[in-house]
Design a protein around this motif. Structure first.
Motif, mmCIF file in Angstrom:
data_model
loop_
_atom_site.group_PDB
_atom_site.id
_atom_site.type_symbol
_atom_site.label_atom_id
_atom_site.label_comp_id
_atom_site.label_asym_id
_atom_site.label_seq_id
_atom_site.Cartn_x
_atom_site.Cartn_y
_atom_site.Cartn_z
ATOM 1 N N ALA A 114 17.677 106.870 -12.399
ATOM 2 C CA ALA A 114 18.853 106.010 -12.535
ATOM 3 C C ALA A 114 19.053 105.603 -13.992
ATOM 4 C CB ALA A 114 18.705 104.778 -11.649
ATOM 5 N N ALA A 115 17.971 105.272 -14.675
ATOM 6 C CA ALA A 115 18.073 104.897 -16.092
ATOM 7 C C ALA A 115 18.544 106.079 -16.936
ATOM 8 C CB ALA A 115 16.732 104.379 -16.593
ATOM 9 N N LEU A 116 18.019 107.261 -16.661
ATOM 10 C CA LEU A 116 18.456 108.441 -17.400
ATOM 11 C C LEU A 116 19.910 108.780 -17.104
ATOM 12 C CD1 LEU A 116 15.295 110.701 -17.105
ATOM 13 C CD2 LEU A 116 16.174 109.568 -19.155
ATOM 14 N N THR A 117 20.349 108.537 -15.887
ATOM 15 C CA THR A 117 21.744 108.773 -15.530
ATOM 16 C C THR A 117 22.660 107.853 -16.329
ATOM 17 O OG1 THR A 117 21.076 109.423 -13.309
ATOM 18 C CG2 THR A 117 23.382 108.888 -13.621
ATOM 19 N N ALA A 118 22.243 106.605 -16.499
ATOM 20 C CA ALA A 118 23.034 105.670 -17.302
ATOM 21 C C ALA A 118 23.109 106.148 -18.751
ATOM 22 C CB ALA A 118 22.433 104.272 -17.226
ATOM 23 N N GLY A 119 22.020 106.710 -19.259
ATOM 24 C CA GLY A 119 22.033 107.247 -20.617
ATOM 25 C C GLY A 119 22.860 108.512 -20.749
ATOM 26 N N LEU A 120 23.090 109.190 -19.643
ATOM 27 C CA LEU A 120 23.868 110.424 -19.640
ATOM 28 C C LEU A 120 25.364 110.156 -19.823
ATOM 29 C CD1 LEU A 120 23.745 113.525 -19.053
ATOM 30 C CD2 LEU A 120 24.088 112.938 -16.652
ATOM 31 N N ILE A 121 25.826 108.986 -19.436
ATOM 32 C CA ILE A 121 27.262 108.684 -19.470
ATOM 33 C C ILE A 121 27.851 108.872 -20.872
ATOM 34 C CG2 ILE A 121 29.025 106.920 -19.064
ATOM 35 C CD1 ILE A 121 27.097 105.776 -16.906
ATOM 36 N N PRO A 122 27.303 108.241 -21.917
ATOM 37 C CA PRO A 122 27.912 108.458 -23.233
ATOM 38 C C PRO A 122 27.773 109.895 -23.730
ATOM 39 C CG PRO A 122 26.083 106.892 -23.387
ATOM 40 C CD PRO A 122 26.258 107.243 -21.945
ATOM 41 N N LEU A 123 26.722 110.581 -23.287
ATOM 42 C CA LEU A 123 26.559 111.973 -23.708
ATOM 43 C C LEU A 123 27.634 112.878 -23.121
ATOM 44 C CD1 LEU A 123 22.680 112.339 -23.408
ATOM 45 C CD2 LEU A 123 24.039 111.981 -25.483
ATOM 46 N N THR B 256 31.427 104.648 -16.489
ATOM 47 C CA THR B 256 30.263 103.767 -16.435
ATOM 48 C C THR B 256 30.223 102.987 -15.131
ATOM 49 O OG1 THR B 256 30.267 103.559 -18.839
ATOM 50 C CG2 THR B 256 29.072 101.873 -17.601
ATOM 51 N N ALA B 257 31.350 102.405 -14.748
ATOM 52 C CA ALA B 257 31.397 101.613 -13.507
ATOM 53 C C ALA B 257 31.125 102.490 -12.290
ATOM 54 C CB ALA B 257 32.759 100.925 -13.379
ATOM 55 N N THR B 258 31.790 103.627 -12.204
ATOM 56 C CA THR B 258 31.656 104.477 -11.030
ATOM 57 C C THR B 258 30.244 105.029 -10.897
ATOM 58 O OG1 THR B 258 33.988 105.060 -11.219
ATOM 59 C CG2 THR B 258 32.626 106.469 -9.825
ATOM 60 N N ILE B 259 29.680 105.495 -11.990
ATOM 61 C CA ILE B 259 28.317 106.029 -11.929
ATOM 62 C C ILE B 259 27.321 104.912 -11.636
ATOM 63 C CG2 ILE B 259 26.490 107.124 -13.289
ATOM 64 C CD1 ILE B 259 28.696 108.882 -14.549
#
Length: 145
Positions: A18-27, A61-64
């Motif tokens: 989940a943390a890595l997914t959040a970091g994936l958003i800006p990428l 960001t919100a949806t993910i």
């Protein structure tokens, strides 16, 4: 923690994922914004340092984030709660997107593109995360007697 107590394999995996997914958003969002460099609905020209409005980073960001939370909670919730979690995540995401369009912060297409991106990320995550109890079943099935 429930997975750990139940003896599930890789019980610790969902939280770092989940943390890595959040970091994936800006990428995913920032390169698309800079490639398209689309101005916002108010017609303001992009200034130096601005990437553009397409796709909507706020919507992605919100949806993910809501989707990941629903996926993680669905792993430990009962079958009845899973639909409620999914519906809640969808409604919150729709509300964020509608609010951004209504306030003239994004075009509708900016928001829809982010929803599509989020669905792909969440679908991949749901397929990759182990099912609750999957490690326990594998471990018990492979023991030698």
């Amino acid at each position: 923690w429930r997975g750990r107590r139940a003896g599930a394999g890789r019980w610790w995996l969902p939280l770092p994922v989940a943390a890595l997914t959040a970091g994936l958003i800006p990428l995913l969002v920032v390169p698309a914004k800079s490639a398209f460099a689309r101005p916002g609905p108010l017609g303001e020209a992009l200034t130096a340092g601005q990437w553009g409005w397409y796709p909507s980073g706020h919507t992605a960001t919100a949806t993910i984030s809501y989707g990941v939370a629903a996926l993680l909670l669905a792993r430990v919730a009962g079958p009845r709660a899973v639909r409620g979690l999914a519906a809640g995540a969808v409604l919150l995401s729709l509300g964020v997107g509608a609010g951004l369009v209504w306030s003239d912060f994004h075009w509708l297409l900016d928001v829809v593109a982010s929803w599509c991106l989020a669905v792909l990320v969440l679908w991949s995550l749901a397929r990759w995360l182990p099912r609750p109890g999957a490690g326990r079943r594998q471990a018990s099935g492979s023991s030698l007697r």
